[in-house]
Motif scaffolding. Structure first.
Motif, PDB file in Angstrom:
ATOM      1  N   GLN A  30      -1.711  -9.943   2.237  1.00 29.50           N
ATOM      2  CA  GLN A  30      -1.770  -8.439   1.653  1.00 29.50           C
ATOM      3  C   GLN A  30      -0.763  -8.070   2.359  1.00 29.50           C
ATOM      4  O   GLN A  30      -0.741  -7.658   3.729  1.00 29.50           O
ATOM      5  CB  GLN A  30      -3.139  -8.283   1.938  1.00 29.50           C
ATOM      6  CG  GLN A  30      -4.331  -8.730   1.253  1.00 29.50           C
ATOM      7  CD  GLN A  30      -5.590  -8.302   1.400  1.00 29.50           C
ATOM      8  OE1 GLN A  30      -6.001  -8.073   2.464  1.00 29.50           O
ATOM      9  NE2 GLN A  30      -6.250  -7.991   0.412  1.00 29.50           N
ATOM     10  N   ASP A  31       0.118  -7.276   1.670  1.00 32.81           N
ATOM     11  CA  ASP A  31       1.149  -6.245   2.044  1.00 32.81           C
ATOM     12  C   ASP A  31       0.206  -5.140   2.926  1.00 32.81           C
ATOM     13  O   ASP A  31      -0.804  -4.592   2.484  1.00 32.81           O
ATOM     14  CB  ASP A  31       1.777  -5.869   1.139  1.00 32.81           C
ATOM     15  CG  ASP A  31       2.806  -6.670   0.435  1.00 32.81           C
ATOM     16  OD1 ASP A  31       3.326  -7.504   1.230  1.00 32.81           O
ATOM     17  OD2 ASP A  31       3.229  -6.845  -0.640  1.00 32.81           O
ATOM     18  N   MET A  32       0.894  -4.607   3.990  1.00 37.58           N
ATOM     19  CA  MET A  32       0.579  -3.513   4.687  1.00 37.58           C
ATOM     20  C   MET A  32      -0.742  -3.707   5.593  1.00 37.58           C
ATOM     21  O   MET A  32      -1.276  -2.937   6.048  1.00 37.58           O
ATOM     22  CB  MET A  32       0.381  -2.310   3.786  1.00 37.58           C
ATOM     23  CG  MET A  32       1.673  -1.920   3.225  1.00 37.58           C
ATOM     24  SD  MET A  32       1.776  -0.489   2.266  1.00 37.58           S
ATOM     25  CE  MET A  32       0.296  -0.716   0.774  1.00 37.58           C
ATOM     26  N   LEU A  33      -1.193  -5.036   5.290  1.00 39.65           N
ATOM     27  CA  LEU A  33      -2.496  -5.342   6.042  1.00 39.65           C
ATOM     28  C   LEU A  33      -2.272  -4.948   7.874  1.00 39.65           C
ATOM     29  O   LEU A  33      -3.378  -4.493   8.491  1.00 39.65           O
ATOM     30  CB  LEU A  33      -2.905  -6.776   6.045  1.00 39.65           C
ATOM     31  CG  LEU A  33      -4.278  -7.108   6.721  1.00 39.65           C
ATOM     32  CD1 LEU A  33      -5.427  -6.244   6.117  1.00 39.65           C
ATOM     33  CD2 LEU A  33      -4.647  -8.572   6.407  1.00 39.65           C
ATOM     34  N   PHE A  34      -0.970  -5.496   8.118  1.00 39.29           N
ATOM     35  CA  PHE A  34      -0.666  -5.312   9.500  1.00 39.29           C
ATOM     36  C   PHE A  34      -0.512  -3.749   9.780  1.00 39.29           C
ATOM     37  O   PHE A  34      -1.012  -3.494  10.789  1.00 39.29           O
ATOM     38  CB  PHE A  34       0.758  -6.080   9.669  1.00 39.29           C
ATOM     39  CG  PHE A  34       0.846  -5.990  11.197  1.00 39.29           C
ATOM     40  CD1 PHE A  34       0.689  -7.370  12.099  1.00 39.29           C
ATOM     41  CD2 PHE A  34       1.589  -5.190  11.805  1.00 39.29           C
ATOM     42  CE1 PHE A  34       0.759  -7.162  13.249  1.00 39.29           C
ATOM     43  CE2 PHE A  34       1.847  -5.326  13.396  1.00 39.29           C
ATOM     44  CZ  PHE A  34       1.467  -6.246  13.992  1.00 39.29           C
TER      45      PHE A  34
END
Lengths: 159, 297
Positions: free
Chosen positions: B146-150
């Protein structure tokens, strides 16, 4: 007097009366001290998870991460330094719990259960403990006296 | 959105305190120009990479930090990235945001927060741990990257920077006692301040023009079932957050005072072995990240 910090998934042992072993941020993790007043040798371990079977590879490189493999390491090292089972004083702190009705995050409880089993197998007893609840704790072992101190929520007291 | 604990009366929050918290959010300084620049382009399908590269050239130190992170084994790019413009093209805007936030936000997150008894670095340590754990959890559950999970992990508790002084000033012994009796800390925040740290953080990030996905997941990280289309992200952060508290990653006064969402646990089909496995893997990745992000161990 020097402070030796015991990081998470690590241990330290000492026979130097000037040393204090200290570990911070004990949440569900267990801080365990073993001290022999006869030879004045002590050790501390900060274990994160109960059983090494959850990651056997990790247990090889970082045995102190787990209560079962970590306790074996700690006791082996202390016995090599002259500590005897009969005179060893064992104390434990940590094992806190989050507000979890389902029980998935009862890591603290599982850590403590495994710890009790290992002591029982080795014929050893806990002298004092401060386990459970919902607080974070700091634990200190003074090698000169074997006294163990806890700090939590702005208070410090002797275990 | 938090509900009161049965049997524990919650007094009506003082609206003037909420108003003061909202004012504090409004008065927050803008994010780092590089971060603001990425945020200004993130929703634009025709993002102008040249504009971003121009902003980057005014802060070579920060840009070098972004490239160092992008090239680290922890974020794993196949070929070396040697310029900011190349990073924009190769990583895409969402992944670039992860890198830029991880490079520009640590200074802010290093602050101690007295109201939550968090010392210097505690919030940063906790946030990084949650960010890494959320990614590891997603991997172990077979959830597509998932993009932007970090970024959500890194920013999920930024609201504490806002609510911290208000918690210190307005939380009475009775409030602390309330959460000792099992009332979750976020519910106590709501009862006392009229707003919780999750909502405060979401409002701050919304004011900085972070994408809706990030804002919503931050707002709902203690109640992921309310995150609507972003429930999956909010759930991963929720579980990672609880696990971080268990492990003692950057703890504070409120560490063990949040409810685990039963709905989230059931939906994700989590079991003890899975979360313990995640904890082991996070431990390894943290060693490298602590150094990269300048966290004192």
């Amino acid at each position: 007097m020097s402070s030796i910090i015991v990081d998470i998934a690590s241990m330290a042992v000492s026979s130097n009366p000037d040393d204090t072993l200290i570990t911070y941020s004990l949440g569900s993790c267990l801080g365990i001290t073993v001290y022999d007043p006869v030879v004045r040798v002590g050790g501390m371990i900060h274990c994160m998870l109960p059983l090494s079977s959850s990651d056997p590879q990790k247990a090889q490189t970082k045995p102190c991460m787990f209560v079962d493999s970590g306790m074996v390491e700690l006791l082996k090292k202390l016995f090599d330094m002259g500590v005897r089972k009969n005179s060893a004083i064992v104390m434990v702190a940590g094992g806190s719990q989050v507000l979890d009705k389902q029980g998935l995050f009862r890591i603290g409880e599982r850590n403590y259960t495994v710890f009790r089993k290992i002591l029982w197998k080795n014929g050893m007893m806990i002298k004092s403990e401060e386990v459970g609840g919902s607080v974070s704790r700091t634990m200190k072992l003074d090698i000169a006296t074997g006294n163990v101190f806890l700090r939590s929520e702005g208070r410090e007291w002797q275990l | 959105m938090s509900s009161s604990q049965p049997g524990i009366p919650a007094s009506a929050p003082d609206e003037s305190i909420r108003a003061q918290v909202l004012l504090a959010i409004k008065n927050q300084p803008a994010p780092h120009p590089l971060c603001a620049s990425v945020l200004s382009q993130i929703a634009n399908p025709n993002a102008d990479y040249k504009v971003l590269a121009q902003t980057a050239q005014y802060d070579p130190g920060m840009t070098a930090g972004v490239l160092k992170l992008a090239n680290s084994s922890l974020f794993g790019t196949a070929r070396a990235i040697d310029s900011f413009q190349a990073a924009c093209v190769r990583l895409g805007m969402k992944k670039l945001l992860d890198m830029v936030v991880a490079t520009t936000m640590p200074e802010l997150l290093k602050r101690g927060i007295e109201g939550y008894a968090m010392g210097h670095d505690d919030l940063l340590k906790h946030s990084v741990w949650v960010a890494v754990a959320a990614e590891e959890l997603a991997r172990s559950l077979g959830i597509k990257r998932q993009d932007m999970l970090f970024t959500v992990g890194l920013l999920h508790d930024t609201g504490k920077l806002i609510t911290g002084p208000f918690v210190k000033k307005h939380f009475s012994a009775a409030d602390y006692e309330r959460h000792q009796k099992g009332m979750a800390f976020d519910a106590t925040e709501l009862a006392t301040l009229g707003i919780g740290h999750a909502e405060a953080g979401a409002l701050m990030l919304d004011g900085w023009h972070f994408p809706e996905e990030i804002v919503t997941a931050v707002r709902c990280h203690h109640e992921p079932e309310h995150a609507g289309p972003y429930r999956s992200t909010a759930s991963l952060i929720h579980v990672a957050d609880i696990l971080a508290y268990c492990i003692g990653a950057g703890d504070g006064l409120d560490s063990f005072q949040y409810h685990v969402s039963a709905d989230c646990v059931a939906r994700m089909k989590l079991n003890a072995a899975a979360i313990e496995g995640v904890a082991c893997r996070v431990f390894d990745r943290m060693k490298g990240l602590n150094e990269l992000l300048g966290i004192d161990c």
